[in-house]
Design an enzyme around this catalytic site. Structure first.
Site, PDB file in Angstrom:
ATOM      1  CG  LEU A   1     -28.675 -53.439  32.698  1.00 55.11           C
ATOM      2  CD1 LEU A   1     -28.987 -54.612  33.607  1.00 55.11           C
ATOM      3  CD2 LEU A   1     -27.419 -52.706  33.173  1.00 55.11           C
ATOM      4  N   PRO A   2     -26.871 -53.423  28.603  1.00 53.65           N
ATOM      5  CG  PRO A   2     -24.561 -53.077  28.583  1.00 53.65           C
ATOM      6  CD  PRO A   2     -25.739 -53.177  29.507  1.00 53.65           C
TER       7      PRO A   2
ATOM      8  CE  LYS B   1     -28.293 -55.660  22.093  1.00 53.86           C
ATOM      9  NZ  LYS B   1     -28.799 -54.924  23.243  1.00 53.86           N
TER      10      LYS B   1
ATOM     11  CE  LYS C   1     -34.620 -51.173  20.151  1.00 56.09           C
ATOM     12  NZ  LYS C   1     -34.476 -49.784  19.716  1.00 56.09           N
TER      13      LYS C   1
HETATM   14  P1  NAD Z   1     -24.598 -48.087  27.363  1.00 55.55           P
HETATM   15  O1  NAD Z   1     -23.513 -49.077  27.115  1.00 55.55           O
HETATM   16  O2  NAD Z   1     -24.352 -46.651  27.083  1.00 55.55           O
HETATM   17  O3  NAD Z   1     -25.115 -48.195  28.888  1.00 55.55           O
HETATM   18  C1  NAD Z   1     -25.207 -49.401  29.587  1.00 55.55           C
HETATM   19  C2  NAD Z   1     -24.905 -49.140  31.059  1.00 55.55           C
HETATM   20  O4  NAD Z   1     -25.015 -50.367  31.764  1.00 55.55           O
HETATM   21  C3  NAD Z   1     -23.489 -48.609  31.294  1.00 55.55           C
HETATM   22  O5  NAD Z   1     -23.548 -47.431  32.075  1.00 55.55           O
HETATM   23  C4  NAD Z   1     -22.799 -49.746  32.057  1.00 55.55           C
HETATM   24  O6  NAD Z   1     -21.839 -49.300  33.013  1.00 55.55           O
HETATM   25  C5  NAD Z   1     -23.987 -50.399  32.736  1.00 55.55           C
HETATM   26  N1  NAD Z   1     -23.727 -51.776  33.131  1.00 55.55           N
HETATM   27  C6  NAD Z   1     -23.030 -52.732  32.454  1.00 55.55           C
HETATM   28  N2  NAD Z   1     -23.036 -53.879  33.157  1.00 55.55           N
HETATM   29  C7  NAD Z   1     -23.736 -53.636  34.287  1.00 55.55           C
HETATM   30  C8  NAD Z   1     -24.103 -54.432  35.408  1.00 55.55           C
HETATM   31  N3  NAD Z   1     -23.736 -55.716  35.511  1.00 55.55           N
HETATM   32  N4  NAD Z   1     -24.844 -53.868  36.393  1.00 55.55           N
HETATM   33  C9  NAD Z   1     -25.226 -52.570  36.302  1.00 55.55           C
HETATM   34  N5  NAD Z   1     -24.913 -51.748  35.272  1.00 55.55           N
HETATM   35  C10 NAD Z   1     -24.175 -52.298  34.278  1.00 55.55           C
HETATM   36  O7  NAD Z   1     -25.863 -48.613  26.532  1.00 55.55           O
HETATM   37  P2  NAD Z   1     -27.132 -47.762  26.046  1.00 55.55           P
HETATM   38  O8  NAD Z   1     -26.831 -47.163  24.721  1.00 55.55           O
HETATM   39  O9  NAD Z   1     -27.622 -46.919  27.168  1.00 55.55           O
HETATM   40  O10 NAD Z   1     -28.152 -48.966  25.743  1.00 55.55           O
HETATM   41  C11 NAD Z   1     -28.779 -49.683  26.791  1.00 55.55           C
HETATM   42  C12 NAD Z   1     -29.793 -50.639  26.153  1.00 55.55           C
HETATM   43  O11 NAD Z   1     -30.736 -49.894  25.373  1.00 55.55           O
HETATM   44  C13 NAD Z   1     -29.184 -51.671  25.195  1.00 55.55           C
HETATM   45  O12 NAD Z   1     -29.849 -52.893  25.327  1.00 55.55           O
HETATM   46  C14 NAD Z   1     -29.411 -51.048  23.822  1.00 55.55           C
HETATM   47  O13 NAD Z   1     -29.465 -52.034  22.798  1.00 55.55           O
HETATM   48  C15 NAD Z   1     -30.744 -50.347  24.026  1.00 55.55           C
HETATM   49  N6  NAD Z   1     -30.986 -49.167  23.190  1.00 55.55           N
HETATM   50  C16 NAD Z   1     -30.014 -48.234  22.947  1.00 55.55           C
HETATM   51  C17 NAD Z   1     -30.308 -47.124  22.153  1.00 55.55           C
HETATM   52  C18 NAD Z   1     -29.272 -46.066  21.855  1.00 55.55           C
HETATM   53  O14 NAD Z   1     -29.511 -45.259  20.925  1.00 55.55           O
HETATM   54  N7  NAD Z   1     -28.157 -45.989  22.594  1.00 55.55           N
HETATM   55  C19 NAD Z   1     -31.591 -46.957  21.626  1.00 55.55           C
HETATM   56  C20 NAD Z   1     -32.573 -47.897  21.935  1.00 55.55           C
HETATM   57  C21 NAD Z   1     -32.250 -48.994  22.717  1.00 55.55           C
END
Ligand code: NAD
Length: 314
Positions: free
Chosen positions: A84-85, A265, A190
């Site tokens: 999650l975000p 973040k 991380k």
């Molecule tokens: P994203 O915003 O694409 O996906 C997050 C998902 O969570 C969305 O589909 C959203 O609808 C869902 N969501 C939001 N609130 C919610 C809730 N209350 N209940 C259920 N679902 C909910 O984000 P992402 O890029 O997939 O990143 C997710 C995590 O991974 C973050 O913490 C980010 O920092 C980390 N991350 C991302 C990357 C990257 O390259 N994108 C790489 C490593 C780590």
């Protein structure tokens, strides 16, 4: 007696139903990372329940069963994973209404793969202990390309037996699981990685922008950097310059990768973590300020490599 028999029959049918409905993984958060991770898990034969606040996202994972709440995702699974975000959303998914806490089995396992503060991971670990289940922090590196190729590295904090238990499951979405010590250790690793990533991506954007503005062919310049001392992950596998590489966000309007607001973040978390031990982060501070300016100019939802576009158009 009659009532007792009915209760027993109900119980038996519930158990059978549970067995019938049991899954390997409950996965919460089907975004840029979650979509790819769950797809790999399903393709490697795991049985998944998936939940996202956006039900269309949950329905998009072919071969997985969409469910209606974190509670349902956590019920009767070997592990419930959150992707999650940020920490406030993870907290809501854990202890909010119809949250993980309401569904998770006694001694069940929650693995948080989101990037969050180390001290938040320690809080979740303690919370799990007090409520009779287990917790690991397991943020990932490798980006959407690593998630797509199932080559993510999981940096895991928490108790070793739990790491050993979940490793085969995590390896269906990645290629490396590294135990980083006590709870919060995964998040510390991380944040260190991500401040370096943000700085190196920004530096690649800076260098490519200068070269292109001075008339160099971006393809030529990229090939020189990638065989020279400036080479790094951002230059080699995730070029910020549109059209140089297929399947990276810069070649797709900076959509679908690591949103700048999420990278920002991580830099904020790195800085607040550094305050607790007095480590200086001057470069991180500078990059964070750049991101914050860019976010006021509408870049928050674009991939973090869009710094190149910002420099080109400034
Ligand atoms: P994203 O915003 O694409 O996906 C997050 C998902 O969570 C969305 O589909 C959203 O609808 C869902 N969501 C939001 N609130 C919610 C809730 N209350 N209940 C259920 N679902 C909910 O984000 P992402 O890029 O997939 O990143 C997710 C995590 O991974 C973050 O913490 C980010 O920092 C980390 N991350 C991302 C990357 C990257 O390259 N994108 C790489 C490593 C780590």
């Amino acid at each position: 007696m009659f009532r007792k028999t009915i209760v027993l029959l109900n119980l038996r049918s519930n158990v059978l139903q549970l067995r019938h409905n049991s899954s390997d993984v409950g996965f919460i958060g089907i975004g840029n990372m979650g979509t790819r991770m769950t797809t790999n898990m399903v393709n490697k034969g795991l049985k998944l329940k998936v939940y996202d606040i956006d039900s269309a996202a949950a329905r998009s994972v072919k071969g997985a069963t969409p469910v209606n709440s974190p509670k349902e995702a956590a019920q009767n699974v070997k592990v419930v994973i959150t992707m999650l975000p940020d920490s406030s959303i993870v907290r809501e998914a854990v202890s909010g209404k119809d949250g993980i806490l309401e569904g998770i089995d006694k001694n069940g396992l929650h693995v948080d793969c989101s990037t969050c503060e180390p001290k938040f991971a320690q809080e979740l670990y303690q919370f799990a202990k007090e409520n009779g289940y287990r917790f690991l922090d397991a943020p990932v590196s490798g980006g959407v390309t690593g998630a797509q190729a199932a080559t993510l590295t999981f940096m895991v904090g928490g108790d070793k037996p739990n790491v050993d238990f979940v490793e085969p499951i995590l390896l269906t979405a990645g290629s490396r699981v590294v135990h980083c010590g006590n709870s919060g250790g995964g998040q510390i690793a991380k944040l260190c990685n991500n401040l370096l990533l943000a700085a190196s991506m920004t530096a690649v954007c800076e260098a490519m922008n200068l070269g292109v503005k001075m008339g160099l062919d971006p393809k030529l310049l990229a090939s020189i950097i990638n065989t020279s001392t400036g080479r790094c992950w951002s230059s080699e596998t995730y070029s910020p310059v549109p059209g140089l590489m297929p399947n990276v966000p810069s070649s797709n309007g900076y959509q679908g990768g690591f949103q700048m607001k999420l990278t920002a973040k991580d830099l904020a978390l790195a800085q607040s973590t550094a305050l607790s031990c007095g480590a200086p982060l001057p470069v991180t501070g500078l990059v964070h300020q750049l991101y914050r300016v860019m976010m006021t100019k509408g870049y928050g939802n674009k991939d973090f490599s869009s710094v190149y576009e910002f420099f080109q158009t400034s």
